[in-house]
Scaffold this motif. Structure first.
Motif, mmCIF file in Angstrom:
data_model
loop_
_atom_site.group_PDB
_atom_site.id
_atom_site.type_symbol
_atom_site.label_atom_id
_atom_site.label_comp_id
_atom_site.label_asym_id
_atom_site.label_seq_id
_atom_site.Cartn_x
_atom_site.Cartn_y
_atom_site.Cartn_z
ATOM 1 N N UNK A 327 12.572 -13.613 -0.304
ATOM 2 C CA UNK A 327 12.740 -14.618 0.765
ATOM 3 C C UNK A 327 12.187 -14.097 2.104
ATOM 4 N N UNK A 328 12.187 -12.792 2.301
ATOM 5 C CA UNK A 328 11.631 -12.237 3.541
ATOM 6 C C UNK A 328 10.096 -12.307 3.534
ATOM 7 N N UNK A 365 13.697 -11.781 -7.484
ATOM 8 C CA UNK A 365 13.902 -11.966 -6.040
ATOM 9 C C UNK A 365 13.429 -10.777 -5.187
ATOM 10 N N UNK A 366 12.603 -9.947 -5.791
ATOM 11 C CA UNK A 366 11.981 -8.852 -5.026
ATOM 12 C C UNK A 366 10.463 -8.962 -5.167
ATOM 13 N N UNK A 367 9.745 -8.464 -4.179
ATOM 14 C CA UNK A 367 8.276 -8.491 -4.193
ATOM 15 C C UNK A 367 7.776 -7.055 -4.024
ATOM 16 N N UNK A 368 6.788 -6.697 -4.821
ATOM 17 C CA UNK A 368 6.196 -5.362 -4.707
ATOM 18 C C UNK A 368 4.693 -5.510 -4.487
ATOM 19 N N UNK A 369 4.186 -4.903 -3.421
ATOM 20 C CA UNK A 369 2.743 -4.911 -3.144
ATOM 21 C C UNK A 369 2.238 -3.477 -3.216
ATOM 22 N N UNK A 370 0.984 -3.328 -3.621
ATOM 23 C CA UNK A 370 0.380 -1.981 -3.551
ATOM 24 C C UNK A 370 -0.943 -2.104 -2.809
ATOM 25 N N UNK A 371 -1.040 -1.393 -1.710
ATOM 26 C CA UNK A 371 -2.256 -1.436 -0.884
ATOM 27 C C UNK A 371 -3.004 -0.115 -1.013
ATOM 28 N N UNK A 372 -4.313 -0.214 -1.139
ATOM 29 C CA UNK A 372 -5.155 0.965 -1.362
ATOM 30 C C UNK A 372 -5.875 1.336 -0.073
#
Ligand code: FAD
Length: 476
Positions: A327-328, A365-372
């Motif tokens: 939600x954030x 309800x959680x989001x995971x991003x991976x930035x390179x």
């Protein structure tokens, strides 16, 4: 083979673990006994593979998956009883975006390794100008190169498809694999199939179209998740493979020494003396080195063929994994992430929408991003603190995806000198080195990601080949 012999495998990354596994297997098949030792400088096994399991997330700090169609890892998974652990990408997250002039454009359907195999969607994409598209289509009529000598990947793609498709599509896509400058990478060592297709079909596009049909046939032999997904991983992370290999090696009586750096390798008559940091020594009939080439070169002495090994450049990269409450973050992710061409001048080179691409990686309800971060020619990040890197990454995340919320947590992983850049002529250099070693140091083998492929399946294939060679020499 009468008396107990010894084989030492140096390096406990995926190549070394696999080499030790296949040494045991081959010895058993030959009905021979030999002591096998695996020596790793770090405290943990796995090398670049590192899964962090935290608060219900499965976080990959190094590699995150592998190409399903490359069989050595599928075969190894089957042998280790891990086939049921394999999982593919979310079928709802097939779309990948590329940034152009600050806007995310969906990659046109039918691109294979960045090469168009479906002309209609390619002609409609906003990623390439009309002129760029026309230039790419010239591939269908341009003559093939007269000889099949090595050249740079960039030069080859520029020649076949033109600079715009190279810069806007192919380079950012391939940068994810090599973090490299395509003009400095060897075609024959990275994508030899491109050159072969040109020789066989004259046109790269036509060659890729013909090959795609063959790949679809071959996919029918893959385990179920691999039939529908280009990439696979294990449900509990890639560390699963490392843990299972360690378990099997221990069961098989392999001695595993972690926290033990090899500092010396000396020929003593027919045998080799391996020296460890701290002064301990061990003698072996055969030694398999699976280290980054700049470390292997330190152990192989001064020789012109070793100098070429030492000269292979390894690019340093980092990645930042960021977790949010769904939600954030407040974004609807409809794909697997996006890639960024150099010309966009961003701090990050790509972003994977990990929790959408791989459904097992985050709780609901959680989001995971991976930035390179970082690629060849963009390695200034090494001078920044973790906080400075995160600030730059969060700026890109805010500007490109509109996420400004406070994350639940983030993880920064620094991978210094981790991406080998095979130079033009690399295959000849490796051949030269290996024939020099066969003469100077018979029984010593060098292999790993710095030789014939960086992907996990290629490392497994190379570990297996070195193991078979070492055992066959002893038992033959
Ligand atoms: P390493 O993993 O580097 O292992 C070498 C080992 O040798 C290390 O454990 C090191 O500690 C040890 N060592 C070094 N010197 C000594 C010494 N003197 N004595 C004893 N031990 C020593 N591939 C994929 O297929 N899919 C991906 O998604 C993917 N993503 C990647 C992302 C990143 C950021 C990176 C860096 C690589 C990625 N790769 C991926 C490539 C792949 O992870 C690597 O090529 C592979 O893991 C290398 O394995 P290795 O065993 O050859 O080398």
């Amino acid at each position: 083979m009468n008396e107990a012999r010894k084989i030492i495998v140096v390096g406990g990354g995926i190549t070394g673990l696999t080499a030790a596994y296949y040494v045991r297997k081959r010895l058993k098949e030959a009905g021979c006994t030999a002591d096998v030792t695996l020596v790793e400088g770090a405290e943990k096994l796995g090398g670049r593979i590192h899964t962090l399991r935290k608060e219900g997330f499965v976080i990959e700090k190094g590699p995150d998956s592998f190409l399903a169609r490359k069989l050595p890892i599928i075969e190894l998974s089957r042998e280790l009883g891990l086939e049921g652990e394999l999982t593919g990408t979310n079928p709802e997250a097939k779309k990948t975006y590329i940034l152009r002039d600050g806007t995310l454009h969906p990659m046109p359907a039918g691109l294979v390794l960045g090469i168009p195999t479906d002309i209609e969607p390619f002609m409609r994409t906003g990623l390439v100008s009309a002129k760029g598209k026309a230039r790419a289509m010239m591939d269908l009529v341009l003559p093939k190169k007269e000889d099949d000598s090595d050249e740079s990947l960039g030069h080859f793609l520029h020649r076949r498809l033109g600079k715009e498709v190279l810069d806007q599509i192919v380079e950012p896509l391939l940068a994810g694999i090599y973090a490299g400058d395509t003009y400095a990478l060897s075609l024959q060592s990275t994508f030899p199939q491109f050159g072969e297709m040109e020789q066989q079909y004259r046109s790269l596009i036509y060659g890729m179209i013909s090959n795609r049909k063959k790949s679809q046939q071959e996919a029918l032999n893959l385990p179920a998740p691999g039939r529908n997904s280009v990439f696979l991983t294990y449900k509990n992370g890639l560390q699963t493979l490392v843990e299972r290999l360690e378990e099997v090696l221990r069961e098989e009586g392999v001695t595993i020494r972690t926290g033990t750096k090899v500092t010396e390798l000396r020929k003593e008559g027919e045998l080799y003396e391996v020296g460890y940091e701290g002064g301990q020594r061990e003698t072996a009939d055969s030694v398999i080195l699976t280290l980054p080439t700049y470390h292997s070169a330190e152990l192989l002495g001064d020789h012109p063929s070793v100098d070429k090994l030492r000269a292979i450049n390894y690019v340093s990269v980092a990645n930042v994994v960021i977790a949010y409450r769904e939600k954030d973050a407040n974004v609807k992710f409809d794909g697997s992430g996006f890639l960024i061409p150099r010309s966009e001048g961003r701090s990050i080179t790509a972003c994977t929408w990990t929790s959408t691409k791989w459904l097992h990686t985050a709780p609901e309800d959680r989001v995971l991003l991976r930035c390179y971060v970082g690629r060849s020619g963009e390695e200034d990040w090494v001078h920044l603190t973790d906080e400075e890197i995160v600030a730059k990454v969060r700026k890109d995340v805010a500007e490109l995806m509109g996420i400004t919320a406070e994350p639940l947590f983030y993880e920064v992983t620094r991978l210094y000198r981790s991406m080998p850049q095979y130079p033009v002529g690399h295959l000849d250099h490796v051949r030269e080195l290996r024939s020099d070693l066969a003469e100077r140091m018979p029984g010593v083998y060098v292999t790993g990601a710095g030789f014939h492929g960086v992907g996990l399946p290629d490392c497994i294939r190379q570990g297996r080949e070195a193991a078979f060679e070492a055992v066959d020499r002893l038992t033959g």
